[in-house]
Structures are given as C-alpha cells and as structure tokens.
Design a protein around this motif. Structure first.
Motif, PDB file in Angstrom:
ATOM      1  N   MET A   1       0.843  -1.175   0.000  1.00 58.51           N
ATOM      2  CA  MET A   1       0.000   0.000   0.000  1.00 58.51           C
ATOM      3  C   MET A   1       0.890   1.241   0.000  1.00 58.51           C
ATOM      4  SD  MET A   1      -3.018   1.111   2.641  1.00 58.51           S
ATOM      5  CE  MET A   1      -2.004   1.441   4.068  1.00 58.51           C
ATOM      6  N   GLN A   2       0.507   2.231  -0.780  1.00 61.59           N
ATOM      7  CA  GLN A   2       1.200   3.516  -0.792  1.00 61.59           C
ATOM      8  C   GLN A   2       0.272   4.560  -0.183  1.00 61.59           C
ATOM      9  OE1 GLN A   2       2.166   2.890  -5.073  1.00 61.59           O
ATOM     10  NE2 GLN A   2       4.011   3.984  -4.461  1.00 61.59           N
ATOM     11  N   SER A   3       0.857   5.493   0.565  1.00 61.86           N
ATOM     12  CA  SER A   3       0.047   6.444   1.302  1.00 61.86           C
ATOM     13  C   SER A   3       0.745   7.801   1.357  1.00 61.86           C
ATOM     14  CB  SER A   3      -0.187   5.901   2.717  1.00 61.86           C
ATOM     15  OG  SER A   3      -1.098   6.687   3.418  1.00 61.86           O
ATOM     16  N   THR A   4      -0.068   8.850   1.428  1.00 60.47           N
ATOM     17  CA  THR A   4       0.447  10.207   1.585  1.00 60.47           C
ATOM     18  C   THR A   4      -0.568  11.023   2.367  1.00 60.47           C
ATOM     19  OG1 THR A   4       1.480  12.055   0.419  1.00 60.47           O
ATOM     20  CG2 THR A   4      -0.540  11.183  -0.539  1.00 60.47           C
ATOM     21  N   VAL A   5      -0.114  12.142   2.901  1.00 58.11           N
ATOM     22  CA  VAL A   5      -1.001  13.059   3.612  1.00 58.11           C
ATOM     23  C   VAL A   5      -1.056  14.370   2.842  1.00 58.11           C
ATOM     24  CG1 VAL A   5      -1.359  14.377   5.739  1.00 58.11           C
ATOM     25  CG2 VAL A   5      -0.576  11.999   5.852  1.00 58.11           C
ATOM     26  N   VAL A   6      -2.264  14.842   2.612  1.00 53.60           N
ATOM     27  CA  VAL A   6      -2.506  16.103   1.917  1.00 53.60           C
ATOM     28  C   VAL A   6      -2.951  17.125   2.947  1.00 53.60           C
ATOM     29  CG1 VAL A   6      -3.941  17.248   0.182  1.00 53.60           C
ATOM     30  CG2 VAL A   6      -3.194  14.890  -0.190  1.00 53.60           C
ATOM     31  N   ALA A   7      -2.307  18.282   2.962  1.00 47.92           N
ATOM     32  CA  ALA A   7      -2.717  19.378   3.848  1.00 47.92           C
ATOM     33  C   ALA A   7      -3.789  20.204   3.142  1.00 47.92           C
ATOM     34  CB  ALA A   7      -1.522  20.252   4.190  1.00 47.92           C
ATOM     35  N   VAL A   8      -4.845  20.533   3.891  1.00 44.34           N
ATOM     36  CA  VAL A   8      -5.951  21.320   3.346  1.00 44.34           C
ATOM     37  C   VAL A   8      -6.241  22.465   4.306  1.00 44.34           C
ATOM     38  CG1 VAL A   8      -8.383  21.305   2.660  1.00 44.34           C
ATOM     39  CG2 VAL A   8      -6.971  19.284   2.239  1.00 44.34           C
ATOM     40  N   THR A   9      -6.273  23.672   3.781  1.00 43.00           N
ATOM     41  CA  THR A   9      -6.681  24.828   4.574  1.00 43.00           C
ATOM     42  C   THR A   9      -8.141  25.106   4.251  1.00 43.00           C
ATOM     43  OG1 THR A   9      -4.449  25.745   4.566  1.00 43.00           O
ATOM     44  CG2 THR A   9      -6.250  27.261   5.069  1.00 43.00           C
ATOM     45  N   THR A  10      -9.007  24.934   5.252  1.00 48.48           N
ATOM     46  CA  THR A  10     -10.441  25.111   5.034  1.00 48.48           C
ATOM     47  C   THR A  10     -10.906  26.516   5.381  1.00 48.48           C
ATOM     48  OG1 THR A  10     -10.911  24.260   7.241  1.00 48.48           O
ATOM     49  CG2 THR A  10     -10.961  22.681   5.415  1.00 48.48           C
ATOM     50  N   GLY A  11     -10.110  27.260   6.113  1.00 48.72           N
ATOM     51  CA  GLY A  11     -10.491  28.614   6.493  1.00 48.72           C
ATOM     52  C   GLY A  11     -11.379  28.625   7.723  1.00 48.72           C
ATOM     53  N   ARG A  12     -12.023  29.730   7.948  1.00 47.27           N
ATOM     54  CA  ARG A  12     -12.856  29.917   9.149  1.00 47.27           C
ATOM     55  C   ARG A  12     -14.343  29.904   8.828  1.00 47.27           C
ATOM     56  NH1 ARG A  12      -9.889  29.108  13.753  1.00 47.27           N
ATOM     57  NH2 ARG A  12      -7.837  30.019  13.495  1.00 47.27           N
ATOM     58  N   THR A  13     -14.722  29.227   7.743  1.00 47.90           N
ATOM     59  CA  THR A  13     -16.131  29.079   7.392  1.00 47.90           C
ATOM     60  C   THR A  13     -16.429  27.609   7.147  1.00 47.90           C
ATOM     61  OG1 THR A  13     -15.701  29.395   5.035  1.00 47.90           O
ATOM     62  CG2 THR A  13     -16.244  31.372   6.308  1.00 47.90           C
ATOM     63  N   GLU A  14     -17.701  27.252   7.229  1.00 50.53           N
ATOM     64  CA  GLU A  14     -18.118  25.889   6.900  1.00 50.53           C
ATOM     65  C   GLU A  14     -17.813  25.660   5.423  1.00 50.53           C
ATOM     66  OE1 GLU A  14     -22.239  26.003   7.849  1.00 50.53           O
ATOM     67  OE2 GLU A  14     -21.868  26.121   9.994  1.00 50.53           O
ATOM     68  N   VAL A  15     -17.346  24.455   5.107  1.00 48.99           N
ATOM     69  CA  VAL A  15     -16.876  24.256   3.741  1.00 48.99           C
ATOM     70  C   VAL A  15     -17.099  22.819   3.258  1.00 48.99           C
ATOM     71  CG1 VAL A  15     -14.509  23.685   4.429  1.00 48.99           C
ATOM     72  CG2 VAL A  15     -14.904  24.714   2.214  1.00 48.99           C
ATOM     73  N   VAL A  16     -17.350  22.722   1.961  1.00 46.02           N
ATOM     74  CA  VAL A  16     -17.272  21.469   1.222  1.00 46.02           C
ATOM     75  C   VAL A  16     -16.122  21.693   0.241  1.00 46.02           C
ATOM     76  CG1 VAL A  16     -18.449  19.887  -0.350  1.00 46.02           C
ATOM     77  CG2 VAL A  16     -19.747  21.029   1.475  1.00 46.02           C
ATOM     78  N   HIS A  17     -14.982  21.066   0.534  1.00 46.62           N
ATOM     79  CA  HIS A  17     -13.743  21.321  -0.214  1.00 46.62           C
ATOM     80  C   HIS A  17     -13.460  20.167  -1.179  1.00 46.62           C
ATOM     81  CE1 HIS A  17      -9.649  22.856  -0.793  1.00 46.62           C
ATOM     82  NE2 HIS A  17      -9.298  21.589  -0.798  1.00 46.62           N
ATOM     83  N   ASP A  18     -13.315  20.489  -2.440  1.00 48.43           N
ATOM     84  CA  ASP A  18     -13.070  19.474  -3.480  1.00 48.43           C
ATOM     85  C   ASP A  18     -11.677  18.876  -3.334  1.00 48.43           C
ATOM     86  OD1 ASP A  18     -13.122  17.888  -5.737  1.00 48.43           O
ATOM     87  OD2 ASP A  18     -13.305  19.555  -7.151  1.00 48.43           O
ATOM     88  N   LEU A  19     -11.623  17.565  -3.118  1.00 49.75           N
ATOM     89  CA  LEU A  19     -10.359  16.824  -3.032  1.00 49.75           C
ATOM     90  C   LEU A  19     -10.056  16.031  -4.299  1.00 49.75           C
ATOM     91  CD1 LEU A  19     -10.776  15.298   0.547  1.00 49.75           C
ATOM     92  CD2 LEU A  19      -9.234  17.162  -0.098  1.00 49.75           C
ATOM     93  N   THR A  20     -10.949  16.083  -5.267  1.00 46.55           N
ATOM     94  CA  THR A  20     -10.805  15.248  -6.457  1.00 46.55           C
ATOM     95  C   THR A  20      -9.477  15.474  -7.181  1.00 46.55           C
ATOM     96  OG1 THR A  20     -13.209  15.380  -6.675  1.00 46.55           O
ATOM     97  CG2 THR A  20     -12.005  14.415  -8.517  1.00 46.55           C
ATOM     98  N   PRO A  21      -9.027  16.708  -7.368  1.00 47.31           N
ATOM     99  CA  PRO A  21      -7.733  16.881  -8.060  1.00 47.31           C
ATOM    100  C   PRO A  21      -6.566  16.229  -7.316  1.00 47.31           C
ATOM    101  CG  PRO A  21      -8.939  18.954  -8.027  1.00 47.31           C
ATOM    102  CD  PRO A  21      -9.679  18.010  -7.119  1.00 47.31           C
ATOM    103  N   GLN A  22      -6.528  16.352  -5.985  1.00 50.44           N
ATOM    104  CA  GLN A  22      -5.454  15.729  -5.206  1.00 50.44           C
ATOM    105  C   GLN A  22      -5.555  14.209  -5.285  1.00 50.44           C
ATOM    106  OE1 GLN A  22      -7.407  18.270  -4.086  1.00 50.44           O
ATOM    107  NE2 GLN A  22      -6.285  19.541  -2.634  1.00 50.44           N
ATOM    108  N   CYS A  23      -6.778  13.681  -5.234  1.00 52.19           N
ATOM    109  CA  CYS A  23      -6.974  12.226  -5.336  1.00 52.19           C
ATOM    110  C   CYS A  23      -6.522  11.720  -6.701  1.00 52.19           C
ATOM    111  CB  CYS A  23      -8.442  11.870  -5.105  1.00 52.19           C
ATOM    112  SG  CYS A  23      -9.029  12.136  -3.415  1.00 52.19           S
ATOM    113  N   ALA A  24      -6.919  12.412  -7.766  1.00 56.55           N
ATOM    114  CA  ALA A  24      -6.543  12.001  -9.122  1.00 56.55           C
ATOM    115  C   ALA A  24      -5.032  12.066  -9.326  1.00 56.55           C
ATOM    116  CB  ALA A  24      -7.264  12.865 -10.153  1.00 56.55           C
ATOM    117  N   SER A  25      -4.420  13.103  -8.807  1.00 56.44           N
ATOM    118  CA  SER A  25      -2.967  13.246  -8.924  1.00 56.44           C
ATOM    119  C   SER A  25      -2.235  12.128  -8.191  1.00 56.44           C
ATOM    120  CB  SER A  25      -2.542  14.611  -8.374  1.00 56.44           C
ATOM    121  OG  SER A  25      -1.156  14.754  -8.430  1.00 56.44           O
ATOM    122  N   PHE A  26      -2.700  11.809  -6.978  1.00 51.50           N
ATOM    123  CA  PHE A  26      -2.086  10.730  -6.200  1.00 51.50           C
ATOM    124  C   PHE A  26      -2.241   9.396  -6.922  1.00 51.50           C
ATOM    125  CE2 PHE A  26      -2.578   7.416  -2.884  1.00 51.50           C
ATOM    126  CZ  PHE A  26      -1.276   7.406  -2.415  1.00 51.50           C
TER     127      PHE A  26
END
Length: 137
Positions: A1-26
């Motif tokens: 298994m290969q694994s990595t950690v992606v850092a995400v800055t969500t800010g100070r508001t409620e958010v739905v943050h798209d991770l698809t580009p990071q997932c596709a790249s990985f």
C-alpha cells in the motif's frame, strides 16, 4: 500500500472542499495504470469525506441540510470552542470520515458528476490533513 497526507486549509467558514484533483494526482502517481482502491481518510473528529456532485449548488445544499440537522446553537453537550462546536463532533456519524473509490486502469472510477470532498463545519480548526492510500489490486 502507498500512502500520503494532503494538507488542506479550510479557512474559518463551513466548507465542502473538493479533493478530487489531489486524489486524481495521487492515483496517477501511484497506480501506474493499474487497478486497485483509493482510500480517503480524514483523521479529525470533526470532519467527513463525501462523494457527491460539486458545483451546481449541491455543495451549498449539503451545507444547508447540515445546518438544519446540526444547528450552531447551545444545545450541544460538547461545548468548548465556538458556539455550536459540539455539532462538528456529531458530523462524522452522518458523513463518514472515510471513503473508498475503485481505481480502474489507473484512473478514479467516479461517476460522471461525482467528486470527492472534505466536509468541515468546524470553524475553529482551519488546517486539516487528509490521508490518501492506494491499495493495488
């Protein structure tokens, strides 16, 4: 298994943050054109991973529905942090902190309108980590 950690800055508001580009790249970097499973996990007690259509209002609809289900008020017994913080600790029971996506021929096997998103209602913690793990088939 290969694994990595992606850092995400969500800010100070409620958010739905798209991770698809990071997932596709990985997946592109690790699957080498093969098949397997991508596991996405957020190691936080106050965030979740969702597979849904983003844009076209769906992300705002999700936040609106969560606001109705989990209001930011004083009803929560878990009460440190900002007003209504306890609701963020209930969120992972409704939106799981993980998802698993098939990888076929080196690409995410998502539906036409599906994306992978981090759902975060916790305005007290703007920095998140998301673990991506690829298990070769």
């Amino acid at each position: 298994m290969q694994s990595t950690v992606v850092a995400v800055t969500t800010g100070r508001t409620e958010v739905v943050h798209d991770l698809t580009p990071q997932c596709a790249s990985f997946v592109d970097a690790t699957a080498a054109g093969g098949d397997g499973l991508l596991h996405i996990f957020v190691p936080h007690a106050t965030a979740g991973i969702a597979v849904l259509e983003l844009g076209a209002g769906s992300d705002e609809d999700l936040l609106s529905a969560l606001h109705d289900l989990l209001p930011a008020d004083d009803r929560w017994l878990h009460s440190h942090g900002s007003r209504g913080h306890g609701r963020s600790h209930v969120l992972p029971a409704l939106i799981s902190p993980y998802a698993t996506i098939p990888v076929l021929g080196g690409a995410l096997a998502l539906g036409t309108w599906q994306s992978v998103a981090l759902v975060d209602l916790n305005i007290d913690n703007p920095e998140r980590q998301v673990r991506l793990s690829f298990l070769r088939g």
